[in-house]
Design a protein around this motif. Structure first.
Motif, PDB file in Angstrom:
ATOM      1  N   ALA A   1       0.826  -1.205   0.000  1.00 31.80           N
ATOM      2  CA  ALA A   1       0.000   0.000   0.000  1.00 31.80           C
ATOM      3  C   ALA A   1       0.862   1.257   0.000  1.00 31.80           C
ATOM      4  O   ALA A   1       0.612   2.208  -0.750  1.00 31.80           O
ATOM      5  N   GLU A   2       1.909   1.264   0.827  1.00 34.39           N
ATOM      6  CA  GLU A   2       2.775   2.438   0.922  1.00 34.39           C
ATOM      7  C   GLU A   2       3.513   2.701  -0.386  1.00 34.39           C
ATOM      8  O   GLU A   2       3.586   3.848  -0.849  1.00 34.39           O
ATOM      9  N   ASN A   3       4.047   1.644  -0.996  1.00 33.66           N
ATOM     10  CA  ASN A   3       4.835   1.813  -2.212  1.00 33.66           C
ATOM     11  C   ASN A   3       3.989   2.213  -3.411  1.00 33.66           C
ATOM     12  O   ASN A   3       4.416   3.006  -4.258  1.00 33.66           O
ATOM     13  N   ILE A   4       2.787   1.655  -3.496  1.00 31.28           N
ATOM     14  CA  ILE A   4       1.905   2.013  -4.611  1.00 31.28           C
ATOM     15  C   ILE A   4       1.459   3.464  -4.477  1.00 31.28           C
ATOM     16  O   ILE A   4       1.418   4.212  -5.458  1.00 31.28           O
ATOM     17  N   ASN A   5       1.111   3.872  -3.270  1.00 38.33           N
ATOM     18  CA  ASN A   5       0.754   5.277  -3.049  1.00 38.33           C
ATOM     19  C   ASN A   5       1.905   6.199  -3.424  1.00 38.33           C
ATOM     20  O   ASN A   5       1.725   7.248  -4.052  1.00 38.33           O
ATOM     21  N   LYS A   6       3.118   5.773  -3.067  1.00 42.20           N
ATOM     22  CA  LYS A   6       4.304   6.569  -3.373  1.00 42.20           C
ATOM     23  C   LYS A   6       4.491   6.714  -4.872  1.00 42.20           C
ATOM     24  O   LYS A   6       4.760   7.814  -5.389  1.00 42.20           O
ATOM     25  N   LEU A   7       4.325   5.621  -5.602  1.00 43.26           N
ATOM     26  CA  LEU A   7       4.529   5.676  -7.044  1.00 43.26           C
ATOM     27  C   LEU A   7       3.464   6.538  -7.722  1.00 43.26           C
ATOM     28  O   LEU A   7       3.772   7.351  -8.592  1.00 43.26           O
ATOM     29  N   ILE A   8       2.216   6.368  -7.308  1.00 41.49           N
ATOM     30  CA  ILE A   8       1.127   7.106  -7.948  1.00 41.49           C
ATOM     31  C   ILE A   8       1.238   8.600  -7.670  1.00 41.49           C
ATOM     32  O   ILE A   8       1.101   9.441  -8.563  1.00 41.49           O
ATOM     33  N   THR A   9       1.508   8.941  -6.425  1.00 41.44           N
ATOM     34  CA  THR A   9       1.516  10.362  -6.057  1.00 41.44           C
ATOM     35  C   THR A   9       2.776  11.085  -6.501  1.00 41.44           C
ATOM     36  O   THR A   9       2.726  12.254  -6.901  1.00 41.44           O
ATOM     37  N   GLU A  10       3.927  10.391  -6.463  1.00 46.62           N
ATOM     38  CA  GLU A  10       5.182  11.060  -6.773  1.00 46.62           C
ATOM     39  C   GLU A  10       5.555  10.975  -8.253  1.00 46.62           C
ATOM     40  O   GLU A  10       6.141  11.911  -8.798  1.00 46.62           O
ATOM     41  N   LYS A  11       5.241   9.859  -8.904  1.00 42.63           N
ATOM     42  CA  LYS A  11       5.686   9.649 -10.280  1.00 42.63           C
ATOM     43  C   LYS A  11       4.558   9.784 -11.302  1.00 42.63           C
ATOM     44  O   LYS A  11       4.804  10.135 -12.452  1.00 42.63           O
ATOM     45  N   SER A  12       3.353   9.460 -10.909  1.00 39.90           N
ATOM     46  CA  SER A  12       2.181   9.550 -11.778  1.00 39.90           C
ATOM     47  C   SER A  12       2.413   8.948 -13.160  1.00 39.90           C
ATOM     48  O   SER A  12       2.350   9.643 -14.178  1.00 39.90           O
ATOM     49  N   PRO A  13       2.713   7.634 -13.251  1.00 37.38           N
ATOM     50  CA  PRO A  13       2.983   7.014 -14.559  1.00 37.38           C
ATOM     51  C   PRO A  13       1.755   7.053 -15.458  1.00 37.38           C
ATOM     52  O   PRO A  13       0.610   7.087 -14.987  1.00 37.38           O
ATOM     53  N   GLN A  14       1.992   7.029 -16.763  1.00 39.93           N
ATOM     54  CA  GLN A  14       0.892   7.072 -17.731  1.00 39.93           C
ATOM     55  C   GLN A  14       0.061   5.787 -17.671  1.00 39.93           C
ATOM     56  O   GLN A  14      -1.155   5.822 -17.805  1.00 39.93           O
ATOM     57  N   TYR A  15       0.743   4.652 -17.459  1.00 34.48           N
ATOM     58  CA  TYR A  15       0.060   3.357 -17.379  1.00 34.48           C
ATOM     59  C   TYR A  15       0.520   2.615 -16.128  1.00 34.48           C
ATOM     60  O   TYR A  15       1.645   2.817 -15.639  1.00 34.48           O
ATOM     61  N   ILE A  16      -0.345   1.751 -15.631  1.00 35.41           N
ATOM     62  CA  ILE A  16      -0.022   0.868 -14.505  1.00 35.41           C
ATOM     63  C   ILE A  16      -0.376  -0.557 -14.902  1.00 35.41           C
ATOM     64  O   ILE A  16      -1.429  -0.805 -15.498  1.00 35.41           O
ATOM     65  N   ILE A  17       0.509  -1.477 -14.575  1.00 40.97           N
ATOM     66  CA  ILE A  17       0.278  -2.891 -14.863  1.00 40.97           C
ATOM     67  C   ILE A  17       0.210  -3.656 -13.556  1.00 40.97           C
ATOM     68  O   ILE A  17       1.104  -3.551 -12.707  1.00 40.97           O
ATOM     69  N   LEU A  18      -0.851  -4.432 -13.393  1.00 37.20           N
ATOM     70  CA  LEU A  18      -1.041  -5.256 -12.203  1.00 37.20           C
ATOM     71  C   LEU A  18      -1.133  -6.720 -12.604  1.00 37.20           C
ATOM     72  O   LEU A  18      -1.644  -7.052 -13.673  1.00 37.20           O
ATOM     73  N   SER A  19      -0.657  -7.609 -11.761  1.00 37.55           N
ATOM     74  CA  SER A  19      -0.942  -9.037 -11.930  1.00 37.55           C
ATOM     75  C   SER A  19      -1.558  -9.561 -10.649  1.00 37.55           C
ATOM     76  O   SER A  19      -1.405  -8.962  -9.582  1.00 37.55           O
ATOM     77  N   ASP A  20      -2.250 -10.712 -10.746  1.00 35.52           N
ATOM     78  CA  ASP A  20      -2.925 -11.230  -9.561  1.00 35.52           C
ATOM     79  C   ASP A  20      -1.926 -11.686  -8.498  1.00 35.52           C
ATOM     80  O   ASP A  20      -2.287 -11.883  -7.349  1.00 35.52           O
ATOM     81  N   ASP A  21      -0.676 -11.839  -8.858  1.00 45.04           N
ATOM     82  CA  ASP A  21       0.333 -12.154  -7.853  1.00 45.04           C
ATOM     83  C   ASP A  21       0.457 -11.015  -6.853  1.00 45.04           C
ATOM     84  O   ASP A  21       0.788 -11.224  -5.693  1.00 45.04           O
ATOM     85  N   TYR A  22       0.170  -9.801  -7.320  1.00 45.28           N
ATOM     86  CA  TYR A  22       0.376  -8.625  -6.483  1.00 45.28           C
ATOM     87  C   TYR A  22      -0.905  -8.204  -5.757  1.00 45.28           C
ATOM     88  O   TYR A  22      -0.887  -7.875  -4.592  1.00 45.28           O
ATOM     89  N   TYR A  23      -2.016  -8.234  -6.474  1.00 45.69           N
ATOM     90  CA  TYR A  23      -3.215  -7.654  -5.858  1.00 45.69           C
ATOM     91  C   TYR A  23      -4.383  -8.606  -5.748  1.00 45.69           C
ATOM     92  O   TYR A  23      -5.354  -8.319  -5.039  1.00 45.69           O
TER      93      TYR A  23
END
Length: 544
Positions: A456-478
């Motif tokens: 949760a902390e790392n994803i929030n950090k990436l979204i708020t600080e880097k704001s990537p154009q795309y995000i890729i998720l796999s069921d291993d992660y979420y």
């Protein structure tokens, strides 16, 4: 014997081998031109070619068997020579990035697997014929030709299928030595047992079993054992010269990186012991054989053990049990660890079906039923394997996302979905490295899977600080967090559980500034008989 008579007398066997060839070679190009998993030996061989050494780089952490790497190199030698004679500049950059070269290397390496799979089917015929007659051999070969575990392993390059083939050659000579009481055959059995061990260390179980069989069946036990082991050591030295040249360093590395890991990390921390490992391996065997054939094979093992007095036949069920319990007591091993006994189980099934306990009509009915069900299961599983969600996702990415785009990856251990080679470290941001000349190059912000709070902390950090154009998720992660959040909403026993599941829920529902633009589903069958599964992958795009 004239050629026509020879073909006529072996027409059924030829048909079986051609069927195996067709099933194993279909779809060999899956995942190309940039494949990552599970062709683990191809990158090692490519690294050896670039560095100009016969010492694979994957020896750095733990000495590994190299026989299969050398087999691939031998097969690639004519192609490499052709390129050199035609004036192609074989620079490091060319060997690393030229897609036609990489594509051809994969095809040649996978062709070796196809040939080895066909050889295993033929060896099953020879062993079955040797111990129980031609009918048993033909039935075993026919069943093995449509066995999903063999067909799928022929589609990629790793050492498991290769080790199985060498082991089967050794088993053939062992049964011949026992049947003919010819100790000279033990030299050949030992040589190929050693080569199998130099291809995959887990086949040490086969060497131990051969010694056990020799002690039980041979008149001159000590002399026969020495003959066998001397040739086994020679076979091992042929396939693993660097381990032989550096024995002390290799033993220390094996102890530090393998034994300590297995017995302290897996057994103690994960609780992977004894009966649990047996159940996992039994499940793996069923998935590689298909339920109908697995049931017949298990019945055959029990039947042979309790009805057969012929030691030559008893070798098969005894080896299957010896290997199963020898491997299964210590780990949740991937399904491919059990492939070494799949042909033995199928040969046992062939002996049972060919036995007088079945009438001719019932034998034909059982055989047709199992062959039909196995073929359907194999084709369906094969298609799902070749249409792996990761490669489907990759194709979508390179088609729809422009080069240079900033991508956030929460793909966990399924990260090879991206057309880049990612630098891996826990819970930090990294930029991907280019692995292909023509595929788009992306900047990849990678996060390793950690605890719920870390996720949760790392994803929030990436979204708020880097704001990537795309995000890729796999069921291993979420996957498990998100699904649990849906089904037990309002029942959160810990704050970290709530934070992670709520975050993924908001992200996938479009409440975190992203929307889902593509989804690639996991397979619907219970298992894929290789070392990984086909994950669900979700791609999200930032809402501008």
């Amino acid at each position: 014997m004239k050629l026509g008579s020879l073909i006529g007398s072996n027409a059924l066997l030829i048909i079986i081998l051609l069927t195996a060839s067709a099933l194993c070679s279909t779809g060999m190009t899956w995942g190309l031109p940039a494949a990552w998993e599970p062709d683990s030996y191809v990158p090692a061989v490519m690294s050896m070619a670039r560095s100009g050494t016969l010492h694979p780089n994957f020896f750095d952490k733990i000495p590994r068997p190299t026989m299969h790497a050398y087999t691939i190199i031998a097969a690639l030698a004519p192609y490499y020579l052709y390129l050199k004679l035609t004036g192609v500049p074989l620079t490091v950059e060319y060997l690393r990035t030229d897609e036609s070269f990489i594509y051809t290397v994969y095809i040649i390496a996978r062709s070796i697997s196809v040939l080895m799979a066909i050889a295993i089917v033929f060896l099953a015929y020879l062993i079955g014929k040797n111990v129980a007659g031609k009918t048993a051999g033909l039935i075993a070969a026919a069943l093995l030709a449509v066995t999903p575990g063999i067909i799928i392993h022929a589609k990629f390059t790793n050492s498991d299928l290769a080790a199985t083939m060498w082991l089967m050659v050794g088993l053939l000579f062992l049964t011949m030595a026992m049947k003919e009481q010819d100790s000279r055959k033990l030299y050949w059995a030992g040589l190929f047992a050693g080569i199998s061990f130099s291809t995959k260390f887990i086949t040490l179980n086969f060497i131990a079993f051969c010694l056990f069989a020799i002690i039980l069946t041979q008149k001159r036990r000590i002399v026969s054992s020495i003959k066998f082991m001397s040739m086994a050591l020679l076979g091992f030295a042929i396939g693993t010269p660097f381990i032989v040249m550096h024995p002390v360093k290799s033993l220390i590395s094996i102890y530090q990186n393998f034994i300590v890991y297995v017995f302290q990390t897996q057994n103690v921390d994960s609780g992977i012991v004894g009966g649990v490992g047996y159940l996992q391996h039994l499940y793996n065997i069923i998935s590689m054989l298909g339920a109908p054939l697995a049931i017949v094979a298990l019945i055959a093992i029990i039947w042979l053990l309790f009805t057969q007095k012929n030691k030559n036949i008893l070798v098969l069920p005894l080896f299957a049990l010896f290997y199963f319990f020898g491997v299964g007591w210590w780990t949740f091993a991937p399904a491919r660890y059990m492939i070494c006994i799949i042909p033995v189980l199928v040969i046992s099934a062939g002996i049972l079906i060919s036995a007088p306990v079945f009438s001719r009509r019932s034998r034909v009915i059982v055989l047709i039923l199992i062959l039909g069900l196995s073929l359907v299961y194999s084709v369906e599983l094969d298609q799902q394997f070749m249409h792996d969600s990761r490669y489907a996702a990759r194709d979508w990415i390179v088609t729809n996302i422009p080069s240079g785009t900033l991508i956030g990856s929460f793909a966990g251990r399924y990260e090879p979905v991206l057309p880049v080679k990612n630098i891996s470290a826990p819970n930090e941001l990294f930029t991907g490295q280019k692995v292909s000349a023509t595929l788009p190059q992306y900047t990849v912000l990678r996060l390793s899977s950690g605890t719920r709070s870390e996720n949760a902390e790392n994803i929030n950090k990436l979204i708020t600080e880097k704001s990537p154009q795309y995000i890729i998720l796999s069921d291993d992660y979420y996957g498990r967090y998100f699904d649990d959040y849906r089904f037990v909403e309002g029942d959160h026993s810990s704050q970290s559980f709530f934070e992670s599941t709520q975050l993924f829920s908001e992200l996938l529902d479009g409440e975190a500034g992203y929307r889902v633009v593509a989804e690639f589903k996991e397979v619907t069958l219970t298992d894929i008989p290789v070392s990984f599964v086909n994950p669900k992958i979700t791609i999200l795009k930032r809402i501008d």
